[in-house]
Scaffold this motif. Structure first.
Motif, PDB file in Angstrom:
ATOM      1  N   PHE A 216       1.643  -5.552 -12.369  1.00  0.00           N
ATOM      2  CA  PHE A 216       1.565  -5.977 -10.979  1.00  0.00           C
ATOM      3  C   PHE A 216       1.692  -4.758 -10.075  1.00  0.00           C
ATOM      4  CE2 PHE A 216       6.016  -6.170 -12.148  1.00  0.00           C
ATOM      5  CZ  PHE A 216       6.701  -5.683 -11.050  1.00  0.00           C
ATOM      6  N   THR A 217       1.110  -4.875  -8.909  1.00  0.00           N
ATOM      7  CA  THR A 217       1.094  -3.788  -7.941  1.00  0.00           C
ATOM      8  C   THR A 217       1.871  -4.201  -6.703  1.00  0.00           C
ATOM      9  OG1 THR A 217      -1.061  -3.041  -8.744  1.00  0.00           O
ATOM     10  CG2 THR A 217      -0.363  -2.260  -6.575  1.00  0.00           C
ATOM     11  N   VAL A 218       2.803  -3.355  -6.294  1.00  0.00           N
ATOM     12  CA  VAL A 218       3.594  -3.585  -5.085  1.00  0.00           C
ATOM     13  C   VAL A 218       3.088  -2.624  -4.011  1.00  0.00           C
ATOM     14  CG1 VAL A 218       5.894  -3.575  -4.052  1.00  0.00           C
ATOM     15  CG2 VAL A 218       5.588  -4.274  -6.443  1.00  0.00           C
ATOM     16  N   VAL A 219       2.701  -3.187  -2.889  1.00  0.00           N
ATOM     17  CA  VAL A 219       2.200  -2.381  -1.779  1.00  0.00           C
ATOM     18  C   VAL A 219       3.171  -2.523  -0.606  1.00  0.00           C
ATOM     19  CG1 VAL A 219       0.284  -1.925  -0.219  1.00  0.00           C
ATOM     20  CG2 VAL A 219      -0.170  -2.751  -2.534  1.00  0.00           C
ATOM     21  N   SER A 220       3.738  -1.419  -0.170  1.00  0.00           N
ATOM     22  CA  SER A 220       4.693  -1.447   0.932  1.00  0.00           C
ATOM     23  C   SER A 220       4.386  -0.302   1.879  1.00  0.00           C
ATOM     24  CB  SER A 220       6.130  -1.327   0.415  1.00  0.00           C
ATOM     25  OG  SER A 220       6.326  -0.078  -0.226  1.00  0.00           O
ATOM     26  N   ALA A 221       4.846  -0.438   3.115  1.00  0.00           N
ATOM     27  CA  ALA A 221       4.614   0.610   4.113  1.00  0.00           C
ATOM     28  C   ALA A 221       5.378   1.876   3.751  1.00  0.00           C
ATOM     29  CB  ALA A 221       5.040   0.107   5.497  1.00  0.00           C
ATOM     30  N   GLU A 222       6.527   1.708   3.114  1.00  0.00           N
ATOM     31  CA  GLU A 222       7.352   2.867   2.810  1.00  0.00           C
ATOM     32  C   GLU A 222       6.815   3.665   1.621  1.00  0.00           C
ATOM     33  OE1 GLU A 222       8.367  -0.171   2.971  1.00  0.00           O
ATOM     34  OE2 GLU A 222       9.730  -0.380   4.689  1.00  0.00           O
ATOM     35  N   ARG A 223       6.371   2.973   0.568  1.00  0.00           N
ATOM     36  CA  ARG A 223       6.038   3.656  -0.686  1.00  0.00           C
ATOM     37  C   ARG A 223       4.579   3.547  -1.073  1.00  0.00           C
ATOM     38  NH1 ARG A 223      10.695   4.703  -3.630  1.00  0.00           N
ATOM     39  NH2 ARG A 223       9.488   4.754  -5.564  1.00  0.00           N
ATOM     40  N   GLY A 224       3.789   2.917  -0.238  1.00  0.00           N
ATOM     41  CA  GLY A 224       2.372   2.768  -0.576  1.00  0.00           C
ATOM     42  C   GLY A 224       2.181   1.817  -1.746  1.00  0.00           C
TER      43      GLY A 224
END
Length: 1462
Positions: free
Chosen positions: A621-629
Motif C-alpha cells: 500500500f502507498t501512503v501519500v501525505s503532505a509531509e512525507r510525499g
C-alpha cells in the motif's frame, strides 16, 4: 552417541555466530564474451535483439516466450517503448519489467558494457536451485533455463560539458532469471563496492533540479480490465536513496548483496514474494566437515580457505529495506545434523539438482492447549509448513494448522451410535426455514432450497443485496499511543450481483482512523463471503453460513507492527442481516492526518479443509501525505476461518479458490469519524482465466438491478432475473411482500414479517416454535412458570394464554386477582334441616337434632332418605351449580361460556341424543354418557336417530330435550313415509338446498334467502370443483360457529364461473379496487369511499407492481373491520408509490422525515403543535448511513475548473490563468460513485457527469443545496467521456465496454446510438457547438485513432491515426480552431486543424494525462502520475502551474465552469 550430538550442535552453533560479507564481484555469476554472452550495443537507450526462449517463462501469472535486455537496467518481456515513456516514472510501468536497477544509464563512449545470455548449464542451474531451496525451504524447483544479464561499470546519463567531463561514478550489478515449467525466480546481485550512483536526473522536465532515485523491483505492466485496461500489480524493493544503498549492504538470502524473489507461477500468482531466510547466513563448516552429498563447487576454493576471517556484524537498522517483509522461517536453521541431512552451504557451493531436496522434517515445541490438525490435499506430500510459511505451492503437501483449541469447533454434532443418531426428525429445527433436511447413514445435513444459498443452516435469497451489522471493540496502539474502541458500529452493504462490498465503521477517533486505513482486511471478509462467483466456484457464505470465527494477523513492514483481528459471526438477526462482532488488538503504523492510502488490486488463494479455510498473502500500500510525499509499505496477512461443517454428507467443496480483488478504496472521513472500505471481489478456481471476451455476468458489466441475478448465456448474451423474493423485469426489481401476497410459509398462530427479498415467521403472543423450528405451538405458561398465580389459586393453560382459577372453596376478591375464602354457607348448600359451618376453603353440613343424614340429605330418624343423584345429574350440576365433596356449590365466576352441559331425563339418566347449545353439534351417547362413534353431526345438518340407527326423520327422528327444538338448530322435513323430503330449508337462515335419500346435501344446490328455491327434480350433474375465488369466499363466510361472515372482513365477489370479478369492494370500509385473475390487487387502482369506482376494463393502465410503501399502507388499511388498525401509523405514498419525505401520525400528531426506504431520519421528529420538519428528498448511496449529503456547495464567483476525483467533484477557482488552491473546495460528494466524464452547461449553469460505479449519467445545478438528478440509469456499462452541446441542448457520451457512442437531450430523453462499430476503446469525446462537430478518441493499442463526425452521426472520418499511442485527453482550442489531444503513450500534447492539416506538437514530455480542457490560451489536464491538475501554456509550451489536492487519488475528467457562455 550423546557426546557426538553435542559436538555437532557446538559446531553448528559456532557456524551460526559467524557472518558473511557482501558478495565479491568475482563470485557473481560468470559473465562476458568468454562465458558466451552477447554484448548490448553502446548507447543511452538501447534494447537487445529478442531473446527467444525455448520454454515459456511465467512472469506473475502470464506466459512469455521472449525477453529483451535494455540499457536502463531492466529486462522486459516485450519490446520496450522509448525511454522517455518510462525511465523517469515510478512503478508501475505500462509493460512487463524486471528491474535490478532502473535508471537513465548510458554506455556511450566506452562507459562500461552490458552482457546477456540464455543458459542451460547444469552447473549454473544447480547454483540457482541451491539459492531457491535455501530462500524458500520446502519448495520444489528444478530450473531448466536461466537468463543472465550483467551491467558492468555502467554510468548514469549526464550532459557532458567542457567544465565537467565524464563521470567516474560507475555501477556493476547482475540479474538472473531462472524458471522451470511452473515457477520463475529472480536473483539480483550487487557486489561489494558495485554501486556508486543511486539516481539520475531527468533529461527533460519542468523540474530539472530533481535527481530521481533508481527503481528496483518488478512490474507486471498493464492488464485487461472490465472497462478496458488497468495498471497491473507491481513490487518495489526500494523506496529512497538509503534503501538503494542497502542493496549491497544487506540481502534477503543471508548474504549481503544477494536478493531472491519468486516472480511467477503457472497456476496462480498474486504478487512477488521475497525470500524469507533473513538475517546473516552461517559461514561454511571447517574443511572436512562437508556432507557427502555435496557436489564439486564451480568456483575457486578461496571462499572456503578463509575460515578464520571475521565478518563484522550488521546492526544498523537503516539497512533494513522499508518494503521487504522479513518472514520468520525457522526451517532454515540447521537444528539437527543427522546422517544424510542437507547442511548449510556457502554462497557459491553446489546443491544436487533434484526436484525434491531432502530437508528433514522440523520438530518445534507445541504450545499448551493447542490442537494440531494435518489436512492432506490429496495431490502429493512434502514437508509440513509452519503457520508463517508462504502460501503452498500448487504441487500439494500437507497443511499444518496450529490454533488455540478454544477458538476452533470442528465438532458440529453429537457423537454417533445407533441410539443417538442425529436425524432430521429430531434436529430439523437446526436447518434454515429455506432449507431441506437430508438424512445420511450417520447423521443429517441441511441444504438450501432452490432460489437460496448458504450452508443449509443459514440461507439467503439468491441475488439479493445483503447487509452486515456489528460492533468493533479493542485496543489499537498507534505509534506509542493506545486508543480504545468501545463497541463502535460496523455496517456493511454488499451488492451480491457484482461483488461490491462497502464497509463503514463509525465513531472511530481521529488518531486510529487514519492508521486503520490500510487495514482493509477488516472489510475484505465480507468481500470473500459474498464475492461474485465465476464458474466452478463458491463464495464463502455458501461454506461457512452465518456462524464462524475468523482469526487474522496483519504484520506491517518495515516496523514489524502486528495487529490481531478476530471476527465472530453470530448468525442472522431478525431482519436477516449477518451479525459480526470484530475485536482488534495490537499495533499499527502511524499515518499522518490528512494522508491518503492507495491499495492495489490483488489475488489471494484460499485453501479449504474440513471446518477450516485458510490463506496467507502479502499486500502493498502507498501512503501519500503532505509531509512525507508518497511512501510504499507492505503487510503480511495470515487468516484462519473456522466454521461448522456438516460432516455427514458428501464433501463436494473446493480445495483451493482464488479471490480476485479488482478495486480497493479506503478513506477516513475526519469530520464524521467514519472509516470506509470499498472492495470489488470475484472468486474463481485458482489460475482460472478467460481467453475470450468475458460474459458481462462474470465481469460485472451487466445492467441488471442490484436486486437481480445475472444469468449468463451464449457469448455475450445474458438475462436479468429478479432475486428470490423480488419481482420485475430484472432491470427494475421490487420486493415481494410475501405476507400481503399470501406466499409466506407461516402456519397457524404465526405472524408473517416481511423482509427485503424474504420474510420471517413470528409466533403470536402465547405461542412458541415447536421442535421443528417452524410450527407455532402453545406455550404452557403453567408448566414454564410464566403464568404466576397467587395463593389458593392454580394455573389453567389456555390456547395462547392462561388463566388463574381459585381453588375449591375460594373465590376472587374485589381486585379480581386475589383468591379469598368462599363462604359457602351464604348459598345455603345444606339441607333445610341441617346446620352449615364455614371453614377455610370449605364448609360442613350437619343434620339437626332428630334428623339423620350427611347434612345434604336429612330425614327424620324414622323416615326414608331422598334418591341419591345419578352420574348425569352430578355431571350437570357440577357445571351449572358446582359440586364439592361436601355438597353442591356455585361455580366461581359462573358457567364458562361455550361449555357443554349434558341433558338428563326424569330418572337422571343421560338422554340418548346430546346437542351442544353453542356449536350446534349433536351426537348419541351410551348409558355412561360416552359419545357413540360415528353419530356426531355438524351444525345445520340433521341429527342422528339414536333409537333406530339409519332413521333420521319423521316420528322417530327427534327426541329433543324437553320436547322443544334447540334455537338455531336445523330441523329436517320428512314426508309421509318418514323419509327426507328432497327440498330442505333452514327455518332460521332462509337457505334452501336439495338432499339425497340419506339427508345429505347435494353439492351446488344451496340457494340463499330471497332467491328462488332450487329444482330438486333435476338429475345430479357432475360437480364443478370450487375455484380459488369460491374457496376464498367460503373460508371467510363460514368462519363463525353459526355460519355467518365475520363482521368487517373482506369477502371477495366471484362471477358465475367462480372467477374473481374484476371490481372488488369492501363492504365495511367502502374502498374499491381492481384485481387480476388471481384476485391480486392491481397497483394504483384503489379508490376510497365517495371517490367513485375505478374503471377495471381499461387495458394496460395499471401495470406497475405495488411498491413497498403501497404494500405497507394497504396492509394497515385493510387490517381491521374499520379499514385500519386503531391508532396505527399508516404511511403516505406519492404518485409513484414511493414514501413521501414527510410522514405524520394521524393519531399522535408527530411528524418526521424518512428516507427512500421509509426509515425515519434521526433527529427529524417533531411533536404536535410545533412546525413540521423540512424534509428534502435525498439520493440514497449504496453504502451505509451516515453519509454526507450529496448536495452542491458552489465555488466562489468567477471562473473555476471542475474536476472528477472518484467519489467527488472538486472545484478549483482560477485567478486569471493561475489555479487558486487556497479556495479549492468539494463541489459535490458522491459516495459510492466513480465520476469519470464531466462537462458544464454554461447556459443553465449545470454540471453533468458519468458515474462508472453506478452506471448512470447525472447532473446538478451549481446552486447551494442543489441535489443530483439522475438522467439515465439503464443500458449503461462503462460510461466514460461526456460532452454537452450547449447550442443544441444535447449531450454525448462513450460507453467503453460495448464500444459505442450515444446521444440524448439534456433531460435524458430522445436517447439514440450514433456509432457502435469500428471502435475498440473509446475514451474522450468533445463537441464543437459552433459547427456541430463531434470528436472522440479510440486508444485501441493496435490502431489508436482520433475521429470526427457531425452531431447527428453523419460524415464520420478518421482525423489522426499515425504517431499516437494512448490518446486519453481531448479538447478544442477555440482561438486557433484546432483539436488538441494529450497522449499517455507518446507523452505528447499535440494539436491539428479539423481538416487534418497543421499538426504540431505543443509539448513532448508529459507524464500520464487523462483528461484536458482549454481556456485562455492554456491547457489544463489531470495527470495520473502526479495525481493533480497541470497547467501548460499553449504559447510558451511551458508548465505554468500545478495543483495537487490534499486527498491524493487519481483525477479523471476536467472541465471549465465560466460565468457566461464563451
Amino acid at each position: 552417541m550423546a557426546m557426538g550430538k553435542l559436538m555437532i550442535f557446538l559446531l553448528q552453533l559456532s557456524w551460526t555466530v559467524h557472518l558473511v560479507t557482501a558478495i565479491q564481484r568475482k563470485y557473481i555469476f560468470p559473465y562476458g564474451t568468454l562465458s558466451g554472452d552477447l554484448t548490448l550495443q553502446e548507447g543511452d537507450d538501447e534494447t537487445s535483439k529478442v531473446l527467444a526462449l525455448k520454454r515459456p517463462l511465467y512472469f506473475y501469472e502470464s506466459q512469455f516466450n521472449e525477453l529483451y535486455v535494455a540499457t536502463n537496467g531492466i529486462i522486459s518481456a516485450q519490446d520496450l517503448p522509448m525511454e522517455k515513456q518510462y525511465v523517469d516514472d515510478g512503478f508501475p510501468t505500462d509493460f512487463p519489467v524486471i528491474a535490478p536497477f532502473l535508471a537513465d544509464i548510458d554506455t556511450s563512449q566506452g562507459n562500461g558494457a552490458i552482457y546477456y545470455r540464455v543458459t542451460e548449464s547444469p552447473t549454473l542451474l544447480n547454483r540457482v536451485a541451491q539459492e531457491v531451496h535455501r530462500g524458500f525451504p520446502g519448495g520444489h524447483f528444478t530450473p531448466t533455463h536461466a537468463v543472465i544479464a550483467t551491467w558492468e561499470n555502467v554510468a548514469a546519463y549526464e550532459e557532458v560539458t567542457r567544465a565537467t567531463g565524464p563521470s567516474d561514478r560507475l555501477n556493476t550489478f547482475q540479474a538472473v532469471v531462472a524458471y522451470d515449467e511452473n515457477d520463475s525466480y529472480a536473483l539480483f546481485l550487487y557486489p561489494e563496492d558495485g554501486l556508486h550512483f543511486f539516481g539520475t536526473r531527468p533529461k527533460e522536465s519542468y523540474n530539472v533540479e530533481i535527481e530521481l532515485p533508481a527503481r528496483v523491483g518488478f512490474s507486471r505492466g498493464e492488464v485487461s480490465f472490465i472497462f478496458s485496461r488497468m495498471e497491473g500489480p507491481y513490487y518495489s524493493v526500494t523506496s529512497n536513496e538509503q534503501s538503494l544503498k542497502n542493496l549491497y549492504q544487506v540481502g534477503n538470502t543471508g548474504v549481503p548483496g544477494v536478493w531472491l524473489f519468486h516472480i511467477g507461477n503457472r497456476y496462480s500468482f498474486e504478487n512477488v514474494v521475497p525470500a524469507s531466510v533473513g538475517g546473516a547466513l552461517a559461514t561454511p563448516p571447517p574443511r572436512g566437515q562437508e556432507g557427502d552429498d555435496s557436489t564439486t563447487a564451480e568456483y575457486p576454493e578461496t571462499f572456503e580457505e578463509e575460515p578464520d576471517e571475521d565478518y563484522p556484524p550488521i546492526a544498523d537498522p537503516d539497512f533494513l529495506s522499508p518494503t521487504i517483509p522479513e518472514f520468520l522461517q525457522p526451517s532454515h536453521l540447521d537444528h539437527d545434523a543427522f546422517p544424510g541431512q542437507a547442511r548449510l552451504q556457502p554462497y557459491g557451493g553446489d546443491l544436487p539438482l533434484t526436484s525434491d531436496p531432502q530437508y528433514p522434517p522440523q520438530v518445534f515445541p507445541r504450545p499448551e492447549h493447542t490442537v494440531l490438525e494435518v489436512f492432506p490435499n490429496n495431490r502429493g506430500e512434502s514437508s509440513p509448513h509452519m503457520e508463517s510459511d508462504p502460501p503452498l505451492a500448487p504441487h500439494g503437501g500437507h497443511f499444518v494448522s496450529v490454533v488455540e483449541e478454544e477458538d476452533v469447533d470442528f465438532d458440529t454434532g453429537g457423537g454417533f451410535n445407533t441410539e443417538t443418531k442425529e436425524t432430521c426428525a429430531r434436529f430439523q429445527q437446526q436447518c434454515s426455514q429455506n432449507a431441506d433436511c437430508t438424512d445420511y447413514s450417520s447423521g443429517f445435513c441441511c441444504h438450501c432450497r432452490s432460489g437460496f444459498y448458504g450452508n443449509g443452516r443459514h440461507c439467503l435469497p439468491d441475488g439479493a443485496p445483503h447487509r452486515v451489522n456489528g460492533k468493533v471493540s479493542g485496543t489499537v496502539i498507534v505509534g506509542s499511543t493506545p486508543v480504545d474502541l468501545n463497541s463502535v458500529d460496523l455496517h456493511a452493504y454488499i451488492v451480491v450481483s457484482d461483488g461490491r462490498a462497502y464497509t463503514a465503521i463509525s465513531e472511530v477517533p481521529e488518531p486510529v482512523g487514519w492508521a486503520l486505513m490500510p487495514v482493509a482486511p477488516i472489510g475484505e471478509l465480507f468481500g470473500w463471503l459474498f464475492a461474485l462467483e465465476l464458474p466452478n466456484s463458491q463464495a464463502g457464505f455458501k461454506i461457512t453460513g452465518a456462524e464462524f470465527t475468523r482469526h487474522a494477523e496483519v504484520t506491517f513492514y518495515p516496523g514489524n507492527q502486528r495487529l490481531s483481528i478476530v471476527q465472530t459471526a453470530q448468525g442472522l438477526d431478525s431482519e436477516n442481516h449477518l451479525s459480526v462482532d470484530t475485536r482488534l488488538h495490537g499495533d499499527v503504523p502511524f499515518i499522518a492526518p490528512g494522508a491518503t492510502v492507495q491499495m492495489e488490486p490483488y489475488k489471494e488463494t484460499y485453501q479449504y479443509y474440513p471446518s477450516v479455510v485458510r490463506s496467507t498473502s502479502v499486500r502493498e500500500f502507498t501512503v501519500v501525505s503532505a509531509e512525507r510525499g508518497s511512501e510504499t509499505f507492505t503487510f503480511q496477512l495470515h487468516q484462519n476461518i473456522t466454521y461448522h461443517d456438516c460432516r455427514y454428507g458428501l464433501r463436494a467443496g473446493p480445495e483451493t479458490l482464488q479471490l480476485t480483488t479488482e478495486r480497493v478504496f479506503v478513506m477516513y472521513v475526519k469530520d464524521e469519524n467514519i472509516l470506509r472500505y470499498a472492495i470489488t471481489n470475484k472468486i474463481s478456481p485458482v489460475g482460472g482465466q478467460f481467453k475470450f471476451k468475458v460474459n458481462p455476468c462474470y465481469s460485472g458489466t451487466h445492467d441488471c438491478d442490484t436486486t437481480a441475478q445475472c444469468l449468463p448465456g451464449e457469448g455475450q448474451q445474458y438475462q436479468c432475473q429478479c432475486a428470490t423474493g423480488y419481482m420485475g423485469d430484472g432491470r427494475n426489481c421490487y420486493d415481494v411482500d410475501e405476507c400481503v401476497e399470501g406466499l409466506s410459509l407461516c402456519g397457524a398462530h404465526a405472524q408473517c414479517v416481511n423482509l427485503p427479498g424474504s420474510h420471517r415467521c413470528q409466533c403470536q403472543s402465547g405461542y412458541k416454535f415447536g421442535f421443528d423450528g417452524r410450527t407455532c405451538i402453545d406455550v404452557d405458561e403453567c408448566v414454564e412458570g410464566i403464568g404466576l398465580c397467587g395463593a389458593n389459586a392454580h394455573c389453567v393453560n389456555l390456547p395462547g394464554s392462561h388463566r388463574c382459577q381459585c381453588q375449591s372453596g375460594y373465590e376472587f376478591g374485589i381486585d379480581g386477582r386475589t383468591c379469598i375464602d368462599l363462604d359457602e354457607c351464604r348459598s345455603q348448600p345444606c339441607h333445610p334441616q341441617a346446620t352449615c359451618s364455614n371453614t377455610l376453603g370449605s364448609f360442613q353440613c350437619q343434620c339437626q337434632y332428630d334428623f339423620q343424614g350427611d347434612g345434604f340429605q336429612c330425614v327424620p330418624s324414622n323416615g326414608h332418605p331422598e334418591r341419591p343423584k345419578t352420574q348425569c345429574e352430578q355431571h350437570r350440576d357440577s357445571l351449572q351449580g358446582g359440586l364439592s365433596p361436601r355438597g353442591p356449590r356455585p361455580v366461581p365466576g359462573g358457567l364458562a361460556p361455550g361449555a357443554f352441559v349434558p341433558q338428563c331425563d326424569e330418572q337422571g339418566q343421560y338422554r340418548a341424543l346430546q346437542c351442544h347449545g353453542s356449536t350446534g353439534h349433536c351426537w348419541c351417547v351410551d348409558s355412561r354418557g360416552q359419545e357413540r362413534a360415528g353419530t356426531r353431526t355438524l351444525p345445520r345438518t340433521p341429527p342422528t336417530n339414536c333409537d333406530r340407527p339409519g332413521e333420521t326423520c319423521s316420528d322417530t327422528a327427534y327426541h329433543i330435550p324437553e320436547g322443544y327444538p334447540i334455537p338455531g338448530v336445523f330441523v329436517p322435513e320428512c314426508d309421509e313415509q318418514g323419509q327426507y323430503r328432497a327440498l330442505q330449508c333452514h327455518g332460521s337462515t332462509g337457505h334452501c338446498w336439495c338432499v339425497d335419500s340419506r339427508g345429505q346435501e347435494r353439492a351446488g344446490t344451496r340457494k340463499g334467502p330471497g332467491t328462488s328455491q332450487p329444482n330438486c327434480d333435476e338429475p345430479d350433474r357432475p360437480e364443478r370443483p370450487k375455484t380459488h375465488c369460491e374457496q376464498h369466499k367460503d373460508s371467510v363466510q363460514t368462519t363463525s360457529p353459526e355460519g355467518y361472515p365475520i363482521p368487517g372482513v373482506f369477502v371477495p365477489e366471484c362471477d358465475e364461473q367462480g372467477q374473481y370479478r374484476a371490481l372488488q369492494c369492501h363492504g365495511s370500509t367502502g374502498h374499491c379496487w381492481c384485481v387480476d385473475s388471481r384476485g391480486q390487487e392491481r397497483a394504483g387502482t384503489r379508490k376510497g369511499p365517495g371517490t367513485g369506482q375505478p374503471n377495471c376494463d381499461e387495458p394496460g393502465e395499471f401495470n406497475r407492481p405495488k411498491t413497498h410503501c403501497e404494500h405497507q399502507r394497504d396492509s394497515l388499511q385493510t387490517t381491521s373491520p374499520e379499514g385500519n388498525v386503531d391508532g396505527a401509523f399508516v404511511p403516505q405514498c406519492d404518485e409513484q408509490g414511493q414514501y413521501r419525505a414527510l410522514q405524520c401520525h394521524g393519531a399522535t400528531g408527530h411528524c418526521w422525515c424518512v428516507d427512500s426506504r421509509g426509515q425515519e431520519r434521526a433527529g427529524t421528529r417533531k411533536p404536535p403543535g410545533t412546525s413540521q420538519p423540512n424534509c428534502v428528498p435525498t439520493v440514497a448511496p449504496p453504502t451505509m448511513h451516515p453519509l454526507p449529503r450529496p448536495d452542491v456547495t458552489p465555488p466562489p464567483s468567477g471562473t473555476s475548473l471542475l474536476y472528477a476525483q472518484g467519489q467527488q467533484i472538486g472545484a478549483l477557482p482560477l485567478n486569471g490563468t493561475l489555479m487558486d488552491s487556497e479556495r479549492s473546495s468539494t463541489l459535490l460528494a458522491l459516495h459510492g460513485s466513480i465520476v469519470v466524464g464531466i462537462d458544464y452547461d454554461c447556459r443553465e449553469k449545470k454540471v453533468y457527469w458519468t458515474d462508472l460505479a453506478g452506471r448512470t449519467i447525472n447532473r446538478a445545478r451549481l446552486e447551494p443545496g442543489a441535489e443530483p438528478e439522475t438522467l439515465i440509469n439503464t443500458g449503461l456499462t462503462s460510461p466514460e467521456g461526456l460532452a454537452v452541446d450547449v447550442v443544441r441542448r444535447a449531450m454525448f457520451w462513450v460507453d467503453s465496454t460495448p464500444d459505442k457512442i450515444e446521444r440524448a437531450n439534456l433531460d435524458g430523453s430522445g436517447r439514440q446510438t450514433l456509432f457502435d462499430t469500428d471502435m475498440v476503446n473509446p475514451r474522450a469525446i468533445i463537441v464543437d457547438s459552433s459547427t456541430g462537430t463531434l470528436y472522440w478518441t479510440d486508444w485501441n493499442r493496435e490502431a489508436p485513432k482520433i475521429e470526427r463526425s457531425s452531431v447527428d452521426g453523419h460524415s464520420r472520418k478518421v482525423l489522426v491515426k499515425d504517431g499516437i499511442g494512448l490518446p486519453n485527453a481531448l479538447t478544442f482550442d477555440t482561438a486557433t480552431r484546432q483539436v488538441c489531444w494529450a497522449d499517455a503513450g507518446t507523452k505528447r500534447l499535440e494539436c491539428i486543424a479539423s481538416d487534418g492539416t497543421g499538426r504540431r506538437v505543443i509539448h513532448s514530455n508529459l507524464n500520464y494525462p487523462f483528461s484536458m480542457v482549454f481556456y485562455a490560451n492554456h491547457f489544463y489536464f489531470t495527470d495520473w502520475r502526479r495525481d493533480g491538475v497541470i497547467a501548460l501554456s499553449r504559447d510558451s509550451s511551458q508548465f505554468t502551474d500545478e495543483y495537487l489536492p490534499d486527498q491524493r487519488s487519481h483525477l479523471y475528467g476536467v472541465t471549465i465552469a465560466t460565468t457566461h457562455c464563451l
